[in-house]
Design a protein around this motif. Structure first.
Motif, mmCIF file in Angstrom:
data_model
loop_
_atom_site.group_PDB
_atom_site.id
_atom_site.type_symbol
_atom_site.label_atom_id
_atom_site.label_comp_id
_atom_site.label_asym_id
_atom_site.label_seq_id
_atom_site.Cartn_x
_atom_site.Cartn_y
_atom_site.Cartn_z
ATOM 1 N N GLY A 39 0.952 -1.183 -0.038
ATOM 2 C CA GLY A 39 -0.024 0.016 -0.028
ATOM 3 C C GLY A 39 0.821 1.287 0.152
ATOM 4 O O GLY A 39 2.028 1.213 0.422
ATOM 5 N N ASN A 40 0.231 2.269 -0.316
ATOM 6 C CA ASN A 40 1.018 3.687 -0.441
ATOM 7 C C ASN A 40 0.979 3.981 1.042
ATOM 8 O O ASN A 40 0.330 4.746 1.578
ATOM 9 N N GLY A 41 2.102 3.580 1.822
ATOM 10 C CA GLY A 41 2.280 3.889 3.244
ATOM 11 C C GLY A 41 2.930 5.056 3.789
ATOM 12 O O GLY A 41 3.857 5.672 3.036
ATOM 13 N N CYS A 42 2.853 5.262 5.022
ATOM 14 C CA CYS A 42 3.438 6.465 5.615
ATOM 15 C C CYS A 42 3.379 6.216 7.278
ATOM 16 O O CYS A 42 2.516 5.249 7.666
ATOM 17 N N LYS A 43 4.329 6.725 7.761
ATOM 18 C CA LYS A 43 4.239 6.859 9.462
ATOM 19 C C LYS A 43 3.906 8.006 9.872
ATOM 20 O O LYS A 43 4.515 9.191 9.491
ATOM 21 N N ARG A 44 2.879 7.990 10.903
ATOM 22 C CA ARG A 44 2.326 9.259 11.141
ATOM 23 C C ARG A 44 2.425 9.506 12.856
ATOM 24 O O ARG A 44 2.678 8.454 13.215
ATOM 25 N N LYS A 45 2.284 10.524 13.098
ATOM 26 C CA LYS A 45 2.143 11.043 14.489
ATOM 27 C C LYS A 45 1.120 11.968 14.704
ATOM 28 O O LYS A 45 0.891 12.660 13.889
ATOM 29 N N GLY A 46 0.566 11.868 16.197
ATOM 30 C CA GLY A 46 -0.438 12.662 16.381
ATOM 31 C C GLY A 46 -0.626 12.871 17.840
ATOM 32 O O GLY A 46 -0.333 12.022 18.592
ATOM 33 N N ILE A 47 -1.638 13.472 18.281
ATOM 34 C CA ILE A 47 -1.872 13.796 19.883
ATOM 35 C C ILE A 47 -3.395 13.112 20.048
ATOM 36 O O ILE A 47 -4.378 13.491 19.198
ATOM 37 N N ALA A 48 -3.597 12.285 21.132
ATOM 38 C CA ALA A 48 -5.158 11.646 21.456
ATOM 39 C C ALA A 48 -4.906 11.666 23.127
ATOM 40 O O ALA A 48 -3.938 11.315 23.647
ATOM 41 N N ARG A 49 -6.132 11.588 23.576
ATOM 42 C CA ARG A 49 -6.245 11.136 24.770
ATOM 43 C C ARG A 49 -6.774 9.618 24.739
ATOM 44 O O ARG A 49 -7.202 8.965 23.813
ATOM 45 N N ILE A 50 -5.812 8.761 25.810
ATOM 46 C CA ILE A 50 -5.887 7.576 25.671
ATOM 47 C C ILE A 50 -6.513 6.881 27.005
ATOM 48 O O ILE A 50 -6.161 7.549 28.065
ATOM 49 N N ARG A 51 -6.958 5.969 27.119
ATOM 50 C CA ARG A 51 -7.322 5.240 28.461
ATOM 51 C C ARG A 51 -6.475 4.002 28.622
ATOM 52 O O ARG A 51 -6.449 2.912 27.643
ATOM 53 N N LEU A 52 -5.623 4.018 29.616
ATOM 54 C CA LEU A 52 -4.802 2.825 29.948
ATOM 55 C C LEU A 52 -5.408 1.424 30.384
ATOM 56 O O LEU A 52 -6.688 1.799 30.865
ATOM 57 N N GLU A 53 -4.646 0.648 30.717
ATOM 58 C CA GLU A 53 -5.236 -0.651 31.080
ATOM 59 C C GLU A 53 -5.761 -0.504 32.671
ATOM 60 O O GLU A 53 -6.708 -1.035 33.001
ATOM 61 N N ASN A 54 -5.144 0.394 33.329
ATOM 62 C CA ASN A 54 -5.563 0.517 34.687
ATOM 63 C C ASN A 54 -6.733 1.761 35.067
ATOM 64 O O ASN A 54 -7.081 1.934 35.951
ATOM 65 N N GLY A 55 -7.293 2.030 33.707
ATOM 66 C CA GLY A 55 -8.396 3.021 33.746
ATOM 67 C C GLY A 55 -8.055 4.425 33.849
ATOM 68 O O GLY A 55 -9.019 5.352 33.524
ATOM 69 N N ALA A 56 -6.852 4.727 33.959
ATOM 70 C CA ALA A 56 -6.083 6.380 33.815
ATOM 71 C C ALA A 56 -6.382 6.981 32.386
ATOM 72 O O ALA A 56 -6.256 6.139 31.372
ATOM 73 N N VAL A 57 -6.924 7.910 32.489
ATOM 74 C CA VAL A 57 -7.221 8.799 31.092
ATOM 75 C C VAL A 57 -5.988 9.870 30.891
ATOM 76 O O VAL A 57 -5.812 10.811 31.850
ATOM 77 N N ARG A 58 -4.927 9.884 30.123
ATOM 78 C CA ARG A 58 -3.831 10.470 29.898
ATOM 79 C C ARG A 58 -3.869 11.114 28.406
ATOM 80 O O ARG A 58 -4.408 10.525 27.401
ATOM 81 N N LEU A 59 -3.378 12.228 28.081
ATOM 82 C CA LEU A 59 -2.998 12.828 26.994
ATOM 83 C C LEU A 59 -1.662 12.369 26.494
ATOM 84 O O LEU A 59 -0.714 12.411 27.175
ATOM 85 N N ALA A 60 -1.458 11.793 25.307
ATOM 86 C CA ALA A 60 -0.263 11.300 24.604
ATOM 87 C C ALA A 60 -0.128 11.505 23.404
ATOM 88 O O ALA A 60 -0.963 11.616 22.392
ATOM 89 N N GLU A 61 1.315 11.543 22.815
ATOM 90 C CA GLU A 61 1.576 11.635 21.518
ATOM 91 C C GLU A 61 1.772 10.036 21.202
ATOM 92 O O GLU A 61 2.275 9.339 21.650
#
Length: 84
Positions: A39-61
């Motif tokens: 496929g016409n591929g690329c590597k990308r980066k961005g910022i999002a809120r994530i929920r970790l396995e322990n339930g914590a919500v963090r802002l991450a790259e």
């Protein structure tokens, strides 16, 4: 910094997405093509809120691979952007 291989869920959308490598600039291109197809591929980066396995919500790259017709694959958390 925690292990980036920890499972997480993306909450909402990804903002500030940008391409950081394209085509042959991707180091793992041959492995990605074997795993997901050509496929016409690329590597990308961005910022999002994530929920970790322990339930914590963090802002991450996040970094991921993306290709037309294949979609987004192999999300990795690179670093936290909030303080906790």
């Amino acid at each position: 910094m925690c292990d980036p291989a920890v499972n997480f869920d993306i909450i909402g959308g990804i903002s500030h997405a940008e391409t950081i490598a394209r085509g042959t600039g991707i180091r793992e291109l041959s492995r990605l093509r074997r795993a997901y197809g050509v496929g016409n591929g690329c590597k990308r980066k961005g910022i999002a809120r994530i929920r970790l396995e322990n339930g914590a919500v963090r802002l991450a790259e996040l970094h991921w691979y993306e290709a037309h017709g294949i979609g987004r694959r192999e999300f990795k958390r690179k670093r936290y952007l909030d303080r906790q």
